[in-house]
Motif scaffolding. Sequence first.
Motif, PDB file in Angstrom:
ATOM      1  N   ALA A 253      50.892   4.936  52.540  1.00  0.00           N
ATOM      2  CA  ALA A 253      50.196   3.716  52.954  1.00  0.00           C
ATOM      3  C   ALA A 253      50.002   3.674  54.463  1.00  0.00           C
ATOM      4  N   MET A 254      51.015   4.053  55.212  1.00  0.00           N
ATOM      5  CA  MET A 254      50.904   4.033  56.667  1.00  0.00           C
ATOM      6  C   MET A 254      49.888   5.058  57.165  1.00  0.00           C
ATOM      7  N   ALA A 255      49.879   6.231  56.540  1.00  0.00           N
ATOM      8  CA  ALA A 255      48.884   7.238  56.922  1.00  0.00           C
ATOM      9  C   ALA A 255      47.478   6.759  56.580  1.00  0.00           C
ATOM     10  N   CYS A 256      47.338   6.093  55.442  1.00  0.00           N
ATOM     11  CA  CYS A 256      46.043   5.538  55.039  1.00  0.00           C
ATOM     12  C   CYS A 256      45.579   4.498  56.058  1.00  0.00           C
ATOM     13  N   ALA A 257      46.484   3.612  56.473  1.00  0.00           N
ATOM     14  CA  ALA A 257      46.140   2.592  57.459  1.00  0.00           C
ATOM     15  C   ALA A 257      45.774   3.225  58.800  1.00  0.00           C
ATOM     16  N   ALA A 258      46.489   4.275  59.184  1.00  0.00           N
ATOM     17  CA  ALA A 258      46.201   4.952  60.447  1.00  0.00           C
ATOM     18  C   ALA A 258      44.795   5.541  60.438  1.00  0.00           C
ATOM     19  N   ARG A 259      44.403   6.108  59.308  1.00  0.00           N
ATOM     20  CA  ARG A 259      43.059   6.671  59.214  1.00  0.00           C
ATOM     21  C   ARG A 259      41.996   5.566  59.246  1.00  0.00           C
ATOM     22  N   LEU A 260      42.279   4.461  58.567  1.00  0.00           N
ATOM     23  CA  LEU A 260      41.331   3.347  58.582  1.00  0.00           C
ATOM     24  C   LEU A 260      41.137   2.808  59.996  1.00  0.00           C
ATOM     25  N   VAL A 261      42.240   2.572  60.695  1.00  0.00           N
ATOM     26  CA  VAL A 261      42.177   2.032  62.049  1.00  0.00           C
ATOM     27  C   VAL A 261      41.482   2.998  63.001  1.00  0.00           C
ATOM     28  N   SER A 262      41.645   4.290  62.740  1.00  0.00           N
ATOM     29  CA  SER A 262      41.050   5.305  63.607  1.00  0.00           C
ATOM     30  C   SER A 262      39.595   5.605  63.257  1.00  0.00           C
ATOM     31  N   GLY A 263      39.073   4.960  62.229  1.00  0.00           N
ATOM     32  CA  GLY A 263      37.679   5.150  61.857  1.00  0.00           C
ATOM     33  C   GLY A 263      37.424   6.359  60.999  1.00  0.00           C
ATOM     34  N   ALA A 264      38.463   6.896  60.367  1.00  0.00           N
ATOM     35  CA  ALA A 264      38.300   8.075  59.509  1.00  0.00           C
ATOM     36  C   ALA A 264      38.993   7.853  58.166  1.00  0.00           C
ATOM     37  N   PRO A 265      38.573   6.836  57.403  1.00  0.00           N
ATOM     38  CA  PRO A 265      39.244   6.555  56.133  1.00  0.00           C
ATOM     39  C   PRO A 265      39.026   7.667  55.127  1.00  0.00           C
ATOM     40  N   GLY A 266      39.958   7.777  54.204  1.00  0.00           N
ATOM     41  CA  GLY A 266      39.853   8.802  53.177  1.00  0.00           C
ATOM     42  C   GLY A 266      40.773   8.492  52.019  1.00  0.00           C
ATOM     43  N   PRO A 267      40.735   9.309  50.973  1.00  0.00           N
ATOM     44  CA  PRO A 267      41.579   9.076  49.796  1.00  0.00           C
ATOM     45  C   PRO A 267      43.064   9.128  50.137  1.00  0.00           C
ATOM     46  N   LEU A 268      43.875   8.567  49.244  1.00  0.00           N
ATOM     47  CA  LEU A 268      45.326   8.616  49.423  1.00  0.00           C
ATOM     48  C   LEU A 268      45.800  10.066  49.425  1.00  0.00           C
ATOM     49  N   GLU A 269      46.787  10.346  50.276  1.00  0.00           N
ATOM     50  CA  GLU A 269      47.374  11.683  50.361  1.00  0.00           C
ATOM     51  C   GLU A 269      48.855  11.612  50.024  1.00  0.00           C
ATOM     52  N   PRO A 270      49.463  12.743  49.665  1.00  0.00           N
ATOM     53  CA  PRO A 270      50.894  12.733  49.310  1.00  0.00           C
ATOM     54  C   PRO A 270      51.754  12.215  50.458  1.00  0.00           C
ATOM     55  N   PRO A 271      52.972  11.775  50.163  1.00  0.00           N
ATOM     56  CA  PRO A 271      53.866  11.285  51.222  1.00  0.00           C
ATOM     57  C   PRO A 271      54.059  12.322  52.326  1.00  0.00           C
ATOM     58  N   LEU A 272      54.242  11.824  53.535  1.00  0.00           N
ATOM     59  CA  LEU A 272      54.467  12.703  54.689  1.00  0.00           C
ATOM     60  C   LEU A 272      55.900  13.219  54.687  1.00  0.00           C
ATOM     61  N   GLU A 273      56.101  14.408  55.206  1.00  0.00           N
ATOM     62  CA  GLU A 273      57.465  14.933  55.326  1.00  0.00           C
ATOM     63  C   GLU A 273      58.302  14.045  56.234  1.00  0.00           C
ATOM     64  N   ASP A 274      57.680  13.557  57.302  1.00  0.00           N
ATOM     65  CA  ASP A 274      58.324  12.615  58.210  1.00  0.00           C
ATOM     66  C   ASP A 274      57.681  11.244  58.004  1.00  0.00           C
ATOM     67  N   PRO A 275      58.434  10.230  57.540  1.00  0.00           N
ATOM     68  CA  PRO A 275      57.836   8.911  57.317  1.00  0.00           C
ATOM     69  C   PRO A 275      57.133   8.320  58.537  1.00  0.00           C
TER      70      PRO A 275
END
Length: 345
Positions: A253-275
Motif C-alpha cells: 500500500a505504501m509503495a502504491c501511494a508513493a507511485r501515485l504521489v510521484s505521478g507514476a501509478p501502477g498495479p499492486l506489487e508484492p510486499p517490499l523486502e524492507d517495509p
Amino acid sequence: MSRPGHYRSAMSAELSVLDPVPSAVGRGWGRALTEMRELARAADRAGYARYWVTEYHASPLYLSSATPILLGQVLAATERIGVAGCSMLPNHPPLVVAEQFGTLATIYPGRVGIGLGRAPGTDALTAGALRRGPADPAAFTSSITDILGYVGHGEPGGPGSRVRAVPGEGTRTPVWVLGSSVNGARVAGALGLPFVVASHFAPSQAEAAVATYRSVFDASAPTATIEAPRVAAAVNAAVAPSDDEARSLFSTAMACAARLVSGAPGPLEPPLEDPEGWRALAAGREGAVEEAMRLSFVGAPETVVTGLRDLEERWGLEEVLVLSYIYDAAARRRSYELLASAWRP
C-alpha cells in the motif's frame, strides 16, 4: 484544526468493505474481477454490512469504471451483504444513475445503495470524454435532488415532471453523499442525507468535514432521508496474525501511494523486502505519502480494532469502510476476515 469531539452512540459502528478493484502485477484484469467476487463472498460470510465499489476511469491501478455492472456481479455472488456504488455525478445524467441503481434495487430489494460524489474520478482529458460538455459544479446538488425524486424520495424529476426512472421509481434506494472536504459535507448536511468522508486519501480534511456536516445537518430539509446525522469514514487497513506480518503486507500500500504521489501509478506489487523501501519510490515526496496514508490501521486484529474503535468514538461513526491494498488475494481476504472476527463485541 478543531475536533468534532466524542459523539459515540450506544450502538457499534457497521463494518464495510471499500473496493476500488485494484489490478496486480502478474495477474490480468479478468483475474482481478474474479478476486473481487471472491472477496465479496468472504465479506458476506464474515458479516460485513456493505460492499462499496468505487468509480475510477482510465486508471492503470483501478478497474472500477463500470460500477453498476460490478455491483451486479457482487450481488449475484453473495447472499445477504448490502452493496453501494460510488457514482461520480459529473460523469452521468441523474436519470441514468436512477435507472441503473434502480434496476439493481428491483432485482435485489433492500440490498442496494447509491453514493454520490462531485469529482470525476479521472484525469481532465478522460473527464471531458465522459461528460462531452463543460463541467458544472453547481449542478451537483440539483442532480442529487433529481436522483432522490426518481427513486422515490420525492417527486420524480421535480414538480410537474413526467420523467420517470423505470425501473427504479419507488425503490427508495438509500443515498449517501461522498466527500473529501467541507464542501461535500455541507451539501450532505443541508440535504439531510448520510455522509461518507474519504479519509483514506484525504485525512487532513476529514475531521473538519465531519464537524461541518454535523453543524449544518438539516433533518427538516425536503430531501432529508434520515432524522439525525449519519457519518461513515473510509480508512486503510492491513490485518495479519502478527504486527510484523501486517507491516510487511502494508508495504504494498505504501509503495502504491508513493507511485501515485510521484505521478507514476501502477498495479499492486508484492510486499517490499524492507517495509520502508517505499521511500525510494517517493521522489522526495515522502511527507506527502505519509500524510495521504495517515489514517491507516496496520497490525494484528486487536491492534487494528483498538485504533478503529478510538476513531469510531472520536468521530461518532455509524459505519467504517475498510480499504486494503494487499498484493496476495488470499492474504487480502484473510485481512478482512480477521478484522471482522475481532470487531464483534
